[in-house]
Design a protein around this motif. Structure first.
Motif, PDB file in Angstrom:
ATOM      1  N   ILE A  11      45.051  45.096  19.803  1.00  0.00           N
ATOM      2  CA  ILE A  11      46.173  45.809  19.204  1.00  0.00           C
ATOM      3  C   ILE A  11      47.448  45.576  19.990  1.00  0.00           C
ATOM      4  N   ARG A  12      48.556  45.762  19.295  1.00  0.00           N
ATOM      5  CA  ARG A  12      49.860  45.742  19.951  1.00  0.00           C
ATOM      6  C   ARG A  12      50.010  47.066  20.683  1.00  0.00           C
ATOM      7  N   TYR A  13      50.380  46.990  21.934  1.00  0.00           N
ATOM      8  CA  TYR A  13      50.555  48.188  22.741  1.00  0.00           C
ATOM      9  C   TYR A  13      51.552  47.859  23.829  1.00  0.00           C
ATOM     10  N   ARG A  14      52.631  48.596  23.900  1.00  0.00           N
ATOM     11  CA  ARG A  14      53.672  48.279  24.871  1.00  0.00           C
ATOM     12  C   ARG A  14      53.733  49.374  25.928  1.00  0.00           C
ATOM     13  N   THR A  15      53.430  48.977  27.165  1.00  0.00           N
ATOM     14  CA  THR A  15      53.526  49.888  28.298  1.00  0.00           C
ATOM     15  C   THR A  15      53.702  49.060  29.569  1.00  0.00           C
ATOM     16  N   TRP A  16      54.073  49.732  30.634  1.00  0.00           N
ATOM     17  CA  TRP A  16      54.250  49.055  31.916  1.00  0.00           C
ATOM     18  C   TRP A  16      52.918  48.634  32.499  1.00  0.00           C
ATOM     19  N   VAL A  17      52.943  47.504  33.223  1.00  0.00           N
ATOM     20  CA  VAL A  17      51.765  47.029  33.947  1.00  0.00           C
ATOM     21  C   VAL A  17      52.238  46.413  35.256  1.00  0.00           C
ATOM     22  N   LYS A  18      51.493  46.666  36.306  1.00  0.00           N
ATOM     23  CA  LYS A  18      51.755  46.006  37.588  1.00  0.00           C
ATOM     24  C   LYS A  18      50.701  44.923  37.741  1.00  0.00           C
ATOM     25  N   VAL A  19      51.156  43.697  37.987  1.00  0.00           N
ATOM     26  CA  VAL A  19      50.265  42.549  38.171  1.00  0.00           C
ATOM     27  C   VAL A  19      50.458  42.050  39.596  1.00  0.00           C
ATOM     28  N   VAL A  20      49.363  41.966  40.352  1.00  0.00           N
ATOM     29  CA  VAL A  20      49.421  41.528  41.745  1.00  0.00           C
ATOM     30  C   VAL A  20      48.548  40.282  41.881  1.00  0.00           C
ATOM     31  N   PRO A  21      49.174  39.083  41.858  1.00  0.00           N
ATOM     32  CA  PRO A  21      48.390  37.854  42.009  1.00  0.00           C
ATOM     33  C   PRO A  21      47.898  37.683  43.440  1.00  0.00           C
ATOM     34  N   LEU A  22      46.838  36.890  43.594  1.00  0.00           N
ATOM     35  CA  LEU A  22      46.341  36.608  44.943  1.00  0.00           C
ATOM     36  C   LEU A  22      47.334  35.749  45.713  1.00  0.00           C
ATOM     37  N   ARG A  23      48.089  34.901  44.979  1.00  0.00           N
ATOM     38  CA  ARG A  23      49.121  34.060  45.588  1.00  0.00           C
ATOM     39  C   ARG A  23      50.458  34.394  44.935  1.00  0.00           C
ATOM     40  N   GLY A  24      51.461  34.533  45.751  1.00  0.00           N
ATOM     41  CA  GLY A  24      52.799  34.787  45.217  1.00  0.00           C
ATOM     42  C   GLY A  24      53.081  36.273  45.081  1.00  0.00           C
ATOM     43  N   PRO A  25      54.325  36.587  44.713  1.00  0.00           N
ATOM     44  CA  PRO A  25      54.733  37.992  44.622  1.00  0.00           C
ATOM     45  C   PRO A  25      54.146  38.674  43.395  1.00  0.00           C
ATOM     46  N   GLY A  26      53.994  39.983  43.498  1.00  0.00           N
ATOM     47  CA  GLY A  26      53.568  40.786  42.362  1.00  0.00           C
ATOM     48  C   GLY A  26      54.686  40.915  41.352  1.00  0.00           C
ATOM     49  N   LEU A  27      54.345  41.411  40.179  1.00  0.00           N
ATOM     50  CA  LEU A  27      55.365  41.590  39.151  1.00  0.00           C
ATOM     51  C   LEU A  27      55.107  42.874  38.386  1.00  0.00           C
ATOM     52  N   LEU A  28      56.188  43.421  37.872  1.00  0.00           N
ATOM     53  CA  LEU A  28      56.120  44.587  37.011  1.00  0.00           C
ATOM     54  C   LEU A  28      56.591  44.117  35.650  1.00  0.00           C
ATOM     55  N   GLY A  29      55.742  44.214  34.655  1.00  0.00           N
ATOM     56  CA  GLY A  29      56.071  43.726  33.327  1.00  0.00           C
ATOM     57  C   GLY A  29      55.613  44.690  32.260  1.00  0.00           C
ATOM     58  N   HIS A  30      55.558  44.205  31.030  1.00  0.00           N
ATOM     59  CA  HIS A  30      55.108  45.000  29.893  1.00  0.00           C
ATOM     60  C   HIS A  30      53.841  44.407  29.303  1.00  0.00           C
ATOM     61  N   ILE A  31      52.859  45.258  29.043  1.00  0.00           N
ATOM     62  CA  ILE A  31      51.723  44.844  28.230  1.00  0.00           C
ATOM     63  C   ILE A  31      52.243  44.724  26.808  1.00  0.00           C
ATOM     64  N   GLU A  32      51.879  43.654  26.122  1.00  0.00           N
ATOM     65  CA  GLU A  32      52.235  43.492  24.716  1.00  0.00           C
ATOM     66  C   GLU A  32      51.058  43.801  23.808  1.00  0.00           C
ATOM     67  N   GLU A  33      49.858  43.427  24.258  1.00  0.00           N
ATOM     68  CA  GLU A  33      48.655  43.693  23.481  1.00  0.00           C
ATOM     69  C   GLU A  33      47.485  43.875  24.428  1.00  0.00           C
ATOM     70  N   ILE A  34      46.439  44.528  23.907  1.00  0.00           N
ATOM     71  CA  ILE A  34      45.278  44.828  24.727  1.00  0.00           C
ATOM     72  C   ILE A  34      44.008  44.738  23.880  1.00  0.00           C
ATOM     73  N   SER A  35      42.940  44.312  24.508  1.00  0.00           N
ATOM     74  CA  SER A  35      41.601  44.332  23.921  1.00  0.00           C
ATOM     75  C   SER A  35      40.623  44.520  25.076  1.00  0.00           C
ATOM     76  N   VAL A  36      39.339  44.639  24.768  1.00  0.00           N
ATOM     77  CA  VAL A  36      38.359  44.772  25.849  1.00  0.00           C
ATOM     78  C   VAL A  36      38.218  43.472  26.627  1.00  0.00           C
ATOM     79  N   GLU A  37      38.712  42.358  26.073  1.00  0.00           N
ATOM     80  CA  GLU A  37      38.642  41.074  26.766  1.00  0.00           C
ATOM     81  C   GLU A  37      39.825  40.831  27.706  1.00  0.00           C
ATOM     82  N   GLY A  38      40.983  41.442  27.423  1.00  0.00           N
ATOM     83  CA  GLY A  38      42.124  41.180  28.284  1.00  0.00           C
ATOM     84  C   GLY A  38      43.430  41.756  27.774  1.00  0.00           C
ATOM     85  N   LEU A  39      44.517  41.266  28.381  1.00  0.00           N
ATOM     86  CA  LEU A  39      45.865  41.754  28.094  1.00  0.00           C
ATOM     87  C   LEU A  39      46.797  40.598  27.781  1.00  0.00           C
TER      88      LEU A  39
END
Length: 117
Positions: A11-39
């Motif tokens: 489904i389409r779902y818009r909310t904030w998400v914090k993404v912290v990669p193992l390499r490089g800087p983290g980011l604060l973005g928006h989730i656009e869609e979500i399912s049990v498999e991913g974002l």
């Protein structure tokens, strides 16, 4: 953003998400869609595909805000329609916040939103 017809279970779902990669800087973005498999996440810079990351976001189910923390893999990163924006596809690898309950929580959230449409 162009409207997309949601497929069952995603489904389409818009909310904030914090993404912290193992390499490089983290980011604060928006989730656009979500399912049990991913974002699907939107951000203003590209992210290297194939790398793992941690994500943190809130998911409202049945009037309660639930914190979700998961380990993901960056499956896709492509330019968005808007200039200097990117669509980042994340596949869930493991749910850290509640390994057993989080998939059911996401399914309940998807059903909750689909029932309102």
């Amino acid at each position: 953003m162009n409207p997309v017809t949601p497929v069952r279970g995603r489904i389409r779902y818009r909310t904030w998400v914090k993404v912290v990669p193992l390499r490089g800087p983290g980011l604060l973005g928006h989730i656009e869609e979500i399912s049990v498999e991913g974002l699907g996440v939107e951000h203003d810079r590209p992210v290297e595909t194939g790398q793992e990351c941690q994500v943190y976001f809130m998911l409202p189910v049945a009037g309660r805000q639930n914190v979700v923390q998961a380990r993901c893999r960056v499956a896709d990163c492509r330019a968005a329609e808007a200039e200097a924006r990117y669509h980042v596809g994340l596949d869930f690898l493991e749910f850290v916040s509640d390994p057993v309950g989080t998939p059911a929580l996401i399914e309940a959230f998807v059903r909750q939103v689909e029932s309102r449409s």
